[in-house]
Enzyme design. Structure first.
Site, PDB file in Angstrom:
ATOM      1  N   SER A  57       6.741   1.811  13.061  1.00  0.00           N
ATOM      2  CA  SER A  57       5.335   1.769  13.478  1.00  0.00           C
ATOM      3  C   SER A  57       5.177   2.468  14.817  1.00  0.00           C
ATOM      4  CB  SER A  57       4.865   0.321  13.603  1.00  0.00           C
ATOM      5  OG  SER A  57       3.603   0.247  14.254  1.00  0.00           O
TER       6      SER A  57
ATOM      7  N   TYR B 243       5.644  -8.100  16.657  1.00  0.00           N
ATOM      8  CA  TYR B 243       5.847  -7.175  15.536  1.00  0.00           C
ATOM      9  C   TYR B 243       6.516  -5.895  16.006  1.00  0.00           C
ATOM     10  CZ  TYR B 243       4.531  -3.602  12.104  1.00  0.00           C
ATOM     11  OH  TYR B 243       4.544  -2.555  11.215  1.00  0.00           O
TER      12      TYR B 243
ATOM     13  N   GLY C 217     -24.837  -0.662   5.618  1.00  0.00           N
ATOM     14  CA  GLY C 217     -25.806  -0.250   6.628  1.00  0.00           C
ATOM     15  C   GLY C 217     -25.833  -1.143   7.844  1.00  0.00           C
ATOM     16  N   ILE C 218     -24.723  -1.813   8.124  1.00  0.00           N
ATOM     17  CA  ILE C 218     -24.652  -2.694   9.297  1.00  0.00           C
ATOM     18  C   ILE C 218     -24.609  -1.844  10.563  1.00  0.00           C
ATOM     19  CG2 ILE C 218     -23.252  -4.415  10.497  1.00  0.00           C
ATOM     20  CD1 ILE C 218     -22.250  -5.324   7.735  1.00  0.00           C
TER      21      ILE C 218
ATOM     22  N   ARG D  57       7.499  -7.928   7.593  1.00  0.00           N
ATOM     23  CA  ARG D  57       6.516  -8.922   7.995  1.00  0.00           C
ATOM     24  C   ARG D  57       5.550  -8.193   8.909  1.00  0.00           C
ATOM     25  NH1 ARG D  57       5.119 -13.133  11.774  1.00  0.00           N
ATOM     26  NH2 ARG D  57       4.503 -15.013  10.648  1.00  0.00           N
TER      27      ARG D  57
ATOM     28  N   PHE E 137       0.824  -1.213   0.000  1.00  0.00           N
ATOM     29  CA  PHE E 137       0.000   0.000   0.000  1.00  0.00           C
ATOM     30  C   PHE E 137       0.858   1.264   0.000  1.00  0.00           C
ATOM     31  CE2 PHE E 137      -2.688   2.982   2.687  1.00  0.00           C
ATOM     32  CZ  PHE E 137      -3.466   3.407   1.623  1.00  0.00           C
ATOM     33  N   VAL E 138       1.810   1.346   0.935  1.00  0.00           N
ATOM     34  CA  VAL E 138       2.682   2.515   1.000  1.00  0.00           C
ATOM     35  C   VAL E 138       3.657   2.511  -0.173  1.00  0.00           C
ATOM     36  CG1 VAL E 138       4.450   3.706   2.347  1.00  0.00           C
ATOM     37  CG2 VAL E 138       2.450   2.728   3.507  1.00  0.00           C
TER      38      VAL E 138
END
Length: 313
Positions: free
Chosen positions: A111, A137, A186-187, A68, A13-14
């Site tokens: 992170s 992580y 619409g949950i 990872r 994504f990044v």
């Protein structure tokens, strides 16, 4: 001195966003991924033995986004050992080879989890706080950071560490994507009573900071936190997303203690913590040292994210 980039995790994504930005800037780059993609060099696995020598000549800046990633349910026998293999040994192996090849700056995407899972006493995390990683992580990310800063002290290569919170934007997947699906369908979401505060960062803001850190002299050997500078509670995030998606926000106010208890019984304790606890970042150091401010507002980023999501349905 070369400003050619080497970007790991180029299909993530990044990484994808970073490659698109480098193209817009007209900056030369080498994209690296573990699976076949257009204009991408293939490194099938990253560990302490990966050979990077063929890709490093002429590189001035490495942006290491590959990792990872953390999992809500990790069934490996020794999760910490597996995280260390990629996130510590793999990172430091690449960094040592980069330093030997004459790379001038190594940007490591770490992170915010290095600081912990939630704020304590209502105080936001700042870049100079003592890290308190809790899971495998986060421990592996922190150990990689420590190794990189030591390498910076003993070599001519500069290191920059960026600790983002949850990153969202056009094409985001995982939990943010699931949340948008639930809102669109619409949950009813039993999250209306939560009164936490959390920081987020739009992909465009993170990419802009990476670009700044690649070139700003004061970024060398520093640790930076990044966010949109617009902190929201979980119900506020859902309401803003619903507004951007042009659908009602169906929030139900269930007592937080009951919600946590039910989540615990269902084996979703970590998920409930991320929905209920506060995780705020103080980005004053980033803004002050780099004269950097988020160029995109959260409202703009959420609208663009929602618009793209709806265009793909």
């Amino acid at each position: 001195m070369s400003d050619k980039f080497l970007v790991t995790g180029a299909t993530g994504f990044v990484g994808q966003g970073l490659i698109a930005m480098l193209k817009r800037q007209g900056a030369p780059y080498c994209a690296v991924a573990r699976r076949t993609a257009a204009d991408t060099a293939i490194i099938p696995s990253i560990d302490g033995k990966t050979d990077w020598q063929a890709l490093l000549p002429g590189i001035g800046i490495v942006v290491h986004t590959a990792a990872r990633v953390h999992l809500l349910a990790d069934d490996t026998a020794n999760p910490l050992a597996e995280f260390r293999k990629v996130n510590v040994e793999g990172t430091l192996n690449l960094a040592r080879q980069a330093a030997q090849a004459g790379v001038r700056r190594f940007i490591f995407i770490s992170s915010i989890k290095v600081h912990g899972e939630k704020n304590h006493h209502g105080l936001p995390f700042s870049a100079d706080d003592q890290p308190r990683p809790e899971d495998a992580y986060a421990i592996s990310k922190y150990e990689a950071e420590q190794g990189l800063l030591e390498l910076a002290r003993t070599s001519g290569m500069q290191v920059v560490i960026i600790r983002p919170p949850l990153v969202y934007g056009i094409g985001v997947k995982a939990n943010f994507d699931l949340l948008m699906k639930a809102i669109i369908r619409g949950i009813p979401l039993p999250l209306g009573a939560i009164s936490n505060r959390r920081s987020f960062v739009a992909l465009d803001n993170l990419l802009d900071l990476i670009w700044t850190c690649a070139h700003h002299p004061a970024a060398a050997n520093q640790v930076f936190l990044v966010s949109d500078g617009d902190d929201l509670s979980t119900p506020e995030l859902i309401s803003r997303l619903a507004f951007a998606l042009k659908v009602p926000a169906r929030l139900i106010s269930v007592p937080v203690s009951l919600f946590r208890s039910l989540a615990y019984l269902l084996g979703k304790k970590k998920m409930s913590s991320r929905l209920c606890d506060s995780l705020l970042l103080d980005i004053d150091k980033t803004c002050r040292i780099l004269q950097w401010y988020p160029p995109v507002t959260m409202a703009q980023a959420l609208e663009e994210t929602a618009k793209f999501y709806q265009s793909q349905r």
